[in-house]
Design a protein around this motif. Structure first.
Motif, PDB file in Angstrom:
ATOM      1  N   ALA A 107       0.821  -1.212   0.000  1.00 17.89           N
ATOM      2  CA  ALA A 107       0.000   0.000   0.000  1.00 17.89           C
ATOM      3  C   ALA A 107       0.855   1.262   0.000  1.00 17.89           C
ATOM      4  N   GLY A 108       2.059   1.182   0.582  1.00 18.87           N
ATOM      5  CA  GLY A 108       2.931   2.349   0.670  1.00 18.87           C
ATOM      6  C   GLY A 108       3.439   2.855  -0.663  1.00 18.87           C
ATOM      7  N   GLN A 109       3.269   2.070  -1.724  1.00 20.71           N
ATOM      8  CA  GLN A 109       3.708   2.521  -3.040  1.00 20.71           C
ATOM      9  C   GLN A 109       2.718   3.524  -3.656  1.00 20.71           C
ATOM     10  N   LEU A 110       1.563   3.654  -3.038  1.00 25.43           N
ATOM     11  CA  LEU A 110       0.625   4.713  -3.399  1.00 25.43           C
ATOM     12  C   LEU A 110       0.773   5.786  -2.321  1.00 25.43           C
ATOM     13  N   ARG A 111       1.503   6.847  -2.622  1.00 30.88           N
ATOM     14  CA  ARG A 111       1.861   7.868  -1.638  1.00 30.88           C
ATOM     15  C   ARG A 111       0.938   9.090  -1.694  1.00 30.88           C
ATOM     16  N   ASP A 112       1.131   9.946  -0.707  1.00 24.63           N
ATOM     17  CA  ASP A 112       0.532  11.279  -0.693  1.00 24.63           C
ATOM     18  C   ASP A 112      -0.991  11.262  -0.809  1.00 24.63           C
ATOM     19  N   GLY A 113      -1.614  10.209  -0.275  1.00 31.23           N
ATOM     20  CA  GLY A 113      -3.072  10.133  -0.286  1.00 31.23           C
ATOM     21  C   GLY A 113      -3.679   9.735  -1.612  1.00 31.23           C
ATOM     22  N   ILE A 114      -2.856   9.337  -2.578  1.00 28.70           N
ATOM     23  CA  ILE A 114      -3.367   8.938  -3.893  1.00 28.70           C
ATOM     24  C   ILE A 114      -3.980   7.543  -3.796  1.00 28.70           C
ATOM     25  N   ILE A 162       0.569  -1.172 -11.765  1.00 26.77           N
ATOM     26  CA  ILE A 162       1.010   0.089 -11.171  1.00 26.77           C
ATOM     27  C   ILE A 162       1.991  -0.212 -10.045  1.00 26.77           C
ATOM     28  N   ILE A 163       3.170   0.413 -10.084  1.00 25.59           N
ATOM     29  CA  ILE A 163       4.165   0.150  -9.034  1.00 25.59           C
ATOM     30  C   ILE A 163       4.446   1.373  -8.167  1.00 25.59           C
ATOM     31  N   LEU A 164       3.975   2.565  -8.598  1.00 24.65           N
ATOM     32  CA  LEU A 164       4.233   3.758  -7.797  1.00 24.65           C
ATOM     33  C   LEU A 164       3.297   4.881  -8.222  1.00 24.65           C
ATOM     34  N   ALA A 165       2.828   5.627  -7.240  1.00 24.32           N
ATOM     35  CA  ALA A 165       2.079   6.862  -7.498  1.00 24.32           C
ATOM     36  C   ALA A 165       2.462   7.840  -6.400  1.00 24.32           C
ATOM     37  N   LEU A 166       2.770   9.073  -6.781  1.00 29.06           N
ATOM     38  CA  LEU A 166       3.157  10.085  -5.803  1.00 29.06           C
ATOM     39  C   LEU A 166       2.900  11.475  -6.362  1.00 29.06           C
ATOM     40  N   LYS A 167       2.886  12.450  -5.490  1.00 28.94           N
ATOM     41  CA  LYS A 167       2.691  13.834  -5.890  1.00 28.94           C
ATOM     42  C   LYS A 167       3.876  14.298  -6.731  1.00 28.94           C
ATOM     43  N   GLU A 186      17.379  -7.598  -1.010  1.00 33.04           N
ATOM     44  CA  GLU A 186      17.111  -6.324  -0.340  1.00 33.04           C
ATOM     45  C   GLU A 186      17.814  -5.195  -1.076  1.00 33.04           C
ATOM     46  N   VAL A 187      17.118  -4.063  -1.160  1.00 36.42           N
ATOM     47  CA  VAL A 187      17.691  -2.854  -1.764  1.00 36.42           C
ATOM     48  C   VAL A 187      17.421  -1.692  -0.820  1.00 36.42           C
ATOM     49  N   THR A 188      18.440  -0.874  -0.575  1.00 37.94           N
ATOM     50  CA  THR A 188      18.260   0.328   0.227  1.00 37.94           C
ATOM     51  C   THR A 188      18.629   1.548  -0.626  1.00 37.94           C
ATOM     52  N   VAL A 189      17.920   2.647  -0.359  1.00 32.02           N
ATOM     53  CA  VAL A 189      18.153   3.892  -1.075  1.00 32.02           C
ATOM     54  C   VAL A 189      18.296   5.014  -0.059  1.00 32.02           C
ATOM     55  N   SER A 190      19.418   5.743  -0.128  1.00 29.79           N
ATOM     56  CA  SER A 190      19.652   6.887   0.751  1.00 29.79           C
ATOM     57  C   SER A 190      19.593   8.155  -0.087  1.00 29.79           C
ATOM     58  N   TYR A 191      18.805   9.133   0.397  1.00 28.83           N
ATOM     59  CA  TYR A 191      18.651  10.381  -0.349  1.00 28.83           C
ATOM     60  C   TYR A 191      18.433  11.526   0.631  1.00 28.83           C
ATOM     61  N   GLY A 192      19.237  12.549   0.516  1.00 29.18           N
ATOM     62  CA  GLY A 192      19.102  13.693   1.401  1.00 29.18           C
ATOM     63  C   GLY A 192      19.318  13.349   2.858  1.00 29.18           C
ATOM     64  N   GLY A 193      20.177  12.352   3.121  1.00 29.87           N
ATOM     65  CA  GLY A 193      20.481  11.961   4.490  1.00 29.87           C
ATOM     66  C   GLY A 193      19.500  10.999   5.105  1.00 29.87           C
ATOM     67  N   ALA A 194      18.460  10.592   4.382  1.00 28.02           N
ATOM     68  CA  ALA A 194      17.466   9.645   4.901  1.00 28.02           C
ATOM     69  C   ALA A 194      17.604   8.316   4.172  1.00 28.02           C
ATOM     70  N   ASP A 195      17.540   7.220   4.938  1.00 25.75           N
ATOM     71  CA  ASP A 195      17.642   5.878   4.360  1.00 25.75           C
ATOM     72  C   ASP A 195      16.252   5.276   4.194  1.00 25.75           C
ATOM     73  N   ARG A 196      16.044   4.604   3.089  1.00 20.56           N
ATOM     74  CA  ARG A 196      14.772   3.931   2.825  1.00 20.56           C
ATOM     75  C   ARG A 196      15.044   2.525   2.305  1.00 20.56           C
ATOM     76  N   GLU A 197      14.275   1.558   2.804  1.00 18.53           N
ATOM     77  CA  GLU A 197      14.346   0.210   2.237  1.00 18.53           C
ATOM     78  C   GLU A 197      13.349   0.136   1.098  1.00 18.53           C
ATOM     79  N   ALA A 198      13.824  -0.237  -0.062  1.00 18.57           N
ATOM     80  CA  ALA A 198      12.958  -0.299  -1.235  1.00 18.57           C
ATOM     81  C   ALA A 198      12.073  -1.538  -1.180  1.00 18.57           C
ATOM     82  N   VAL A 199      10.942  -1.456  -1.832  1.00 17.53           N
ATOM     83  CA  VAL A 199      10.061  -2.611  -2.009  1.00 17.53           C
ATOM     84  C   VAL A 199      10.505  -3.362  -3.255  1.00 17.53           C
ATOM     85  N   LEU A 200      10.595  -4.678  -3.162  1.00 15.14           N
ATOM     86  CA  LEU A 200      10.879  -5.509  -4.333  1.00 15.14           C
ATOM     87  C   LEU A 200       9.542  -5.993  -4.888  1.00 15.14           C
TER      88      LEU A 200
END
Length: 304
Positions: free
Chosen positions: A105-112, A149-154, A245-259
């Protein structure tokens, strides 16, 4: 029935099939199955055997059997019937489900919502078809139901593309590999990025960033150092089967990616200006590091 009558019946049947079969259905006639059914009917009553001949002349080849038993390709063509005017009971059509949704469910972000993402995908596909009809390069992208659909965001507007909106990312595995990033603004499709075929080459690393992933994680290079914040970002790419497992760091924040079925999908919210692209790492099932974008000479480290 005598042997002579049986031979006469088979001869008539052969003649009928030779005259009519290819004008009705160009596929080969399953004669052995038809013959077995005819023999079964003759053992019941001679009258039924005559009815079979009448039926063959009146209805499509698929309706060979009248009370016969057994299986064959003729069974799958039409519902067996003894009358050309009779209508088989229609089979209810399955309820359309549209494109498949993401793995989480988290792949649909920002209330979409999924419905909003599907609507956006529909509009982008329609826009692409219109552009192709008007002479733009490309091939028919198919229907929304063909995608996942694998991602939706603002999406955040910038000096190069003003106005906020929504990004929808959808992929198709078969009959061909497709990745579509579409942008919706004010309820209408404002643009799309369409990639046909895989980015992967024989020497590609186990974790491979999508060639156009930057459209999801950066604003215009014209605004470098002055991006609008906070900024919802996304990052996509493909992984080989040994990646667990895949991790992505951006702007000093770490995120674990969804496979998600051979794709990795990461997202987050940027609250500070950045100068480097996301840092990506991949691990196998034993936790061993098998990919590091910092060590990948083909990966662009710095933002343009």
């Amino acid at each position: 029935m005598s042997e002579e009558a049986e031979r006469d019946f088979e001869e008539q049947l052969r003649e009928l099939l030779a005259e009519d079969a290819y004008t009705i259905r160009p596929a080969p006639v399953p004669y052995p199955q038809i013959r077995r059914r005819g023999v079964a009917e003759r053992r019941r009553r001679v009258v039924v055997a005559g009815a079979v001949l009448v039926t063959l002349a009146a209805v499509p080849v698929g309706a060979f059997a009248v009370g016969g038993a057994g299986t064959g390709t003729a069974d799958t063509a039409t519902t067996p019937t003894a009358s050309a005017s009779a209508r088989p009971t229609p089979t209810p059509s399955p309820t359309p489900t549209g494109p498949a949704g993401p793995a989480t469910a988290g792949q649909l972000r920002d209330g979409i919502t999924r419905a909003q993402a599907v609507d956006g995908l529909d509009k982008c596909l329609a826009l692409q078809r219109r552009n192709i009809a008007q002479g733009a390069h490309g091939s028919d992208p198919g229907e929304a139901a063909d995608y996942r659909i694998i991602l939706a965001l603002k999406s955040t507007g910038d000096s190069n593309s003003p106005g906020d909106g929504v990004f929808v990312v959808a992929v198709q595995d078969k009959p061909r590999e497709i990745r579509l990033i579409c942008n919706i603004k004010d309820g209408e499709a404002s643009g799309y990025n369409f990639s046909g075929g895989s980015d992967r080459q024989p020497d590609s690393p186990p974790v491979l960033a999508d060639i156009n992933a930057n459209k999801l994680y950066q604003q215009s290079f014209i605004d470098k150092g002055n991006w609008r914040l906070p900024f919802s970002w996304g990052f996509i790419g493909t992984v080989e089967p040994n990646v667990a497992e895949v991790t992505v760091s951006y702007g000093g924040a770490d995120r674990e990616a969804v496979l998600d079925h051979g794709w990795f999908v990461a997202s987050g919210t940027l609250t500070t200006q950045v100068t480097r692209n996301p840092h990506v790492k991949g691990y196998d099932k034993g936790g061993k590091l098998i990919y590091d974008s910092d060590q990948d000479t083909t990966y662009q480290q710095e933002l343009p």
